[in-house]
Design a protein around this motif. Structure first.
Motif, mmCIF file in Angstrom:
data_model
loop_
_atom_site.group_PDB
_atom_site.id
_atom_site.type_symbol
_atom_site.label_atom_id
_atom_site.label_comp_id
_atom_site.label_asym_id
_atom_site.label_seq_id
_atom_site.Cartn_x
_atom_site.Cartn_y
_atom_site.Cartn_z
ATOM 1 N N ALA A 1 -11.786 -1.416 0.195
ATOM 2 C CA ALA A 1 -12.721 -2.377 0.933
ATOM 3 C C ALA A 1 -13.108 -1.842 2.306
ATOM 4 N N HIS A 2 -14.410 -1.728 2.211
ATOM 5 C CA HIS A 2 -15.155 -1.244 3.398
ATOM 6 C C HIS A 2 -14.943 -2.318 4.471
ATOM 7 N N THR A 3 -14.427 -1.654 5.544
ATOM 8 C CA THR A 3 -14.258 -2.645 6.580
ATOM 9 C C THR A 3 -14.649 -2.040 8.174
ATOM 10 N N PRO A 4 -16.035 -1.825 8.225
ATOM 11 C CA PRO A 4 -16.674 -1.191 9.568
ATOM 12 C C PRO A 4 -16.523 -2.046 10.559
ATOM 13 N N GLY A 5 -16.490 -1.457 11.919
ATOM 14 C CA GLY A 5 -16.061 -2.388 13.158
ATOM 15 C C GLY A 5 -15.515 -1.164 14.044
ATOM 16 N N HIS A 6 -14.140 -0.636 13.363
ATOM 17 C CA HIS A 6 -13.539 0.503 14.353
ATOM 18 C C HIS A 6 -14.411 1.839 14.374
ATOM 19 N N THR A 7 -14.679 2.079 13.107
ATOM 20 C CA THR A 7 -15.661 3.051 12.578
ATOM 21 C C THR A 7 -16.732 2.563 11.595
ATOM 22 N N LYS A 8 -17.841 3.191 11.457
ATOM 23 C CA LYS A 8 -18.916 2.690 10.418
ATOM 24 C C LYS A 8 -18.365 3.036 8.881
ATOM 25 N N GLY A 9 -17.312 3.937 9.013
ATOM 26 C CA GLY A 9 -16.780 4.216 7.354
ATOM 27 C C GLY A 9 -15.257 3.738 7.273
ATOM 28 N N SER A 10 -14.868 2.920 8.069
ATOM 29 C CA SER A 10 -13.446 2.573 8.022
ATOM 30 C C SER A 10 -13.252 1.632 6.585
ATOM 31 N N VAL A 11 -12.268 1.923 6.031
ATOM 32 C CA VAL A 11 -11.994 1.308 4.871
ATOM 33 C C VAL A 11 -10.424 0.869 5.056
ATOM 34 N N THR A 12 -9.903 0.012 4.073
ATOM 35 C CA THR A 12 -8.510 -0.469 3.741
ATOM 36 C C THR A 12 -8.044 -0.193 2.346
ATOM 37 N N PHE A 13 -6.991 -0.119 2.205
ATOM 38 C CA PHE A 13 -6.503 -0.075 0.637
ATOM 39 C C PHE A 13 -5.411 -1.188 0.290
ATOM 40 N N GLN A 14 -5.417 -2.004 -0.662
ATOM 41 C CA GLN A 14 -4.714 -2.825 -0.991
ATOM 42 C C GLN A 14 -4.181 -2.636 -2.380
ATOM 43 N N MET A 15 -2.803 -2.781 -2.110
ATOM 44 C CA MET A 15 -1.862 -2.555 -3.333
ATOM 45 C C MET A 15 -1.484 -3.947 -4.155
ATOM 46 N N PRO A 16 -1.795 -4.252 -5.339
ATOM 47 C CA PRO A 16 -1.272 -5.888 -5.724
ATOM 48 C C PRO A 16 0.020 -6.249 -5.815
ATOM 49 N N GLU A 17 0.344 -7.250 -5.892
ATOM 50 C CA GLU A 17 1.913 -7.944 -6.161
ATOM 51 C C GLU A 17 1.963 -7.432 -7.315
ATOM 52 N N GLN A 18 3.464 -6.869 -7.437
ATOM 53 C CA GLN A 18 4.207 -6.696 -8.631
ATOM 54 C C GLN A 18 5.571 -7.054 -8.685
ATOM 55 N N ALA A 19 5.678 -7.846 -9.676
ATOM 56 C CA ALA A 19 7.080 -8.519 -9.909
ATOM 57 C C ALA A 19 7.471 -9.411 -8.585
ATOM 58 N N ASP A 20 8.634 -8.745 -8.002
ATOM 59 C CA ASP A 20 9.146 -9.428 -6.609
ATOM 60 C C ASP A 20 8.784 -8.717 -5.450
ATOM 61 N N ILE A 21 7.824 -7.671 -5.640
ATOM 62 C CA ILE A 21 7.220 -6.857 -4.520
ATOM 63 C C ILE A 21 5.741 -7.565 -4.207
ATOM 64 N N PRO A 22 5.749 -7.894 -2.751
ATOM 65 C CA PRO A 22 4.450 -8.612 -2.235
ATOM 66 C C PRO A 22 3.452 -7.410 -2.270
ATOM 67 N N SER A 23 2.008 -7.929 -2.322
ATOM 68 C CA SER A 23 0.969 -7.322 -2.150
ATOM 69 C C SER A 23 1.219 -6.439 -0.686
ATOM 70 N N VAL A 24 0.721 -4.868 -0.778
ATOM 71 C CA VAL A 24 0.875 -4.192 0.479
ATOM 72 C C VAL A 24 -0.840 -3.838 0.890
ATOM 73 N N PHE A 25 -0.967 -3.917 2.272
ATOM 74 C CA PHE A 25 -2.298 -3.888 2.826
ATOM 75 C C PHE A 25 -2.373 -2.937 3.805
ATOM 76 N N PHE A 26 -2.920 -1.534 3.175
ATOM 77 C CA PHE A 26 -2.978 -0.361 4.616
ATOM 78 C C PHE A 26 -4.164 -0.897 5.471
ATOM 79 N N ALA A 27 -4.004 -1.195 6.510
ATOM 80 C CA ALA A 27 -4.971 -1.604 7.312
ATOM 81 C C ALA A 27 -5.841 -0.572 8.118
ATOM 82 N N GLY A 28 -5.167 0.573 8.440
ATOM 83 C CA GLY A 28 -5.742 1.665 9.164
ATOM 84 C C GLY A 28 -5.882 1.023 10.548
ATOM 85 N N ASP A 29 -6.827 1.259 11.181
ATOM 86 C CA ASP A 29 -7.138 0.582 12.516
ATOM 87 C C ASP A 29 -8.039 -0.447 12.449
ATOM 88 N N LEU A 30 -8.063 -1.338 11.501
ATOM 89 C CA LEU A 30 -8.614 -2.541 11.643
ATOM 90 C C LEU A 30 -7.816 -3.882 12.011
#
Length: 238
Positions: free
Chosen positions: A133-162
């Motif tokens: 996901a492109h998430t500008p604000g901290h920098t113009k090219g900031s992005v985040t990465f999300q991994m989907p929920e898997q079985a009993d493992i919740p989704s993980v969101f790598f937020a960077g500096d957002l």
């Protein structure tokens, strides 16, 4: 799922190695200042094979070890095109010098293979699926990465500096924009499930539910207050 993380360098930037399990391929997220040794140790400890470096944004505290890490494992680096210039010209991104002694420790430049990230892209690397996901604000090219929920493992969101535990990224450096970071929070963060694990560029692990309830910036965005209380974000990292 294996996520091995450690804070690196002068700014305590969190670097993450992510793999389906020990002994398998992995991706490396944000190898920043003095991260190369920590990456090497984590690779050896968990018997991992890196296949890519992926970057949440281009500030030097997140990319300082990209060249040696990519070179050591012969892998590409992925970055949003709006932040790509920062790998070769980190001081332009900061609007000031970061100091000659520190610069002397860095290998400034691009690795041999650079690939560009796009909003909504689905990265399938090392047996993992990560949504960009492109998430500008901290920098113009900031992005985040999300991994989907898997079985009993919740989704993980790598937020960077957002998004941090209790705060958000600073917006006072070149390319930063307070209104943009609030829009990114509203568009990308608010729709996430409360159970989503948040792994940020600095500081401890948190969750969307915890931040929704306690983070003053996220609460303002959720309430639609926008710029009603423009408090400066704590200066974690760059």
């Amino acid at each position: 799922m294996l996520i091995a993380g450690f804070p690196a360098g002068a700014w305590g930037t969190n670097c993450y190695l992510v793999a389906p399990a020990a002994g398998e391929e992995c991706v490396i997220i944000d190898p920043g200042h003095q991260a190369a040794q920590g990456v090497a140790e984590a690779v050896a400890k968990h018997r991992l094979k890196p296949v890519a470096v992926i970057l949440t944004h281009g500030h030097i505290d997140h990319v300082a070890s990209v060249v040696p890490v990519c070179g050591a494992h012969d892998v590409p680096a992925w970055i949003h095109p709006s932040d790509r210039f920062m790998m070769s010209d980190p001081e332009k991104a900061l609007g000031r010098s970061i100091g000659m002694p520190l610069m002397g420790e860095l290998t400034v430049g691009e690795p041999d293979d650079v690939k560009e990230l796009a909003d909504g892209a689905e990265l399938k690397l090392a047996g993992l699926e990560l949504t960009v996901a492109h998430t500008p604000g901290h920098t113009k090219g900031s992005v985040t990465f999300q991994m989907p929920e898997q079985a009993d493992i919740p989704s993980v969101f790598f937020a960077g500096d957002l998004l941090f535990a209790g705060s958000i990224g600073r917006t006072d450096l070149p390319g930063g924009d307070h209104a943009e970071i609030l829009e990114s929070l509203a568009r990308v963060v608010l729709p996430l499930d409360d159970s989503t694990v948040v792994l940020s560029g600095h500081g401890p692990q948190t969750s969307i539910g915890r931040e929704r309830a306690t983070n003053p910036y996220l609460r303002e965005v959720a309430a639609g207050l926008g710029d009603g209380a423009r408090r400066p974000a704590p200066r974690r990292g760059m």
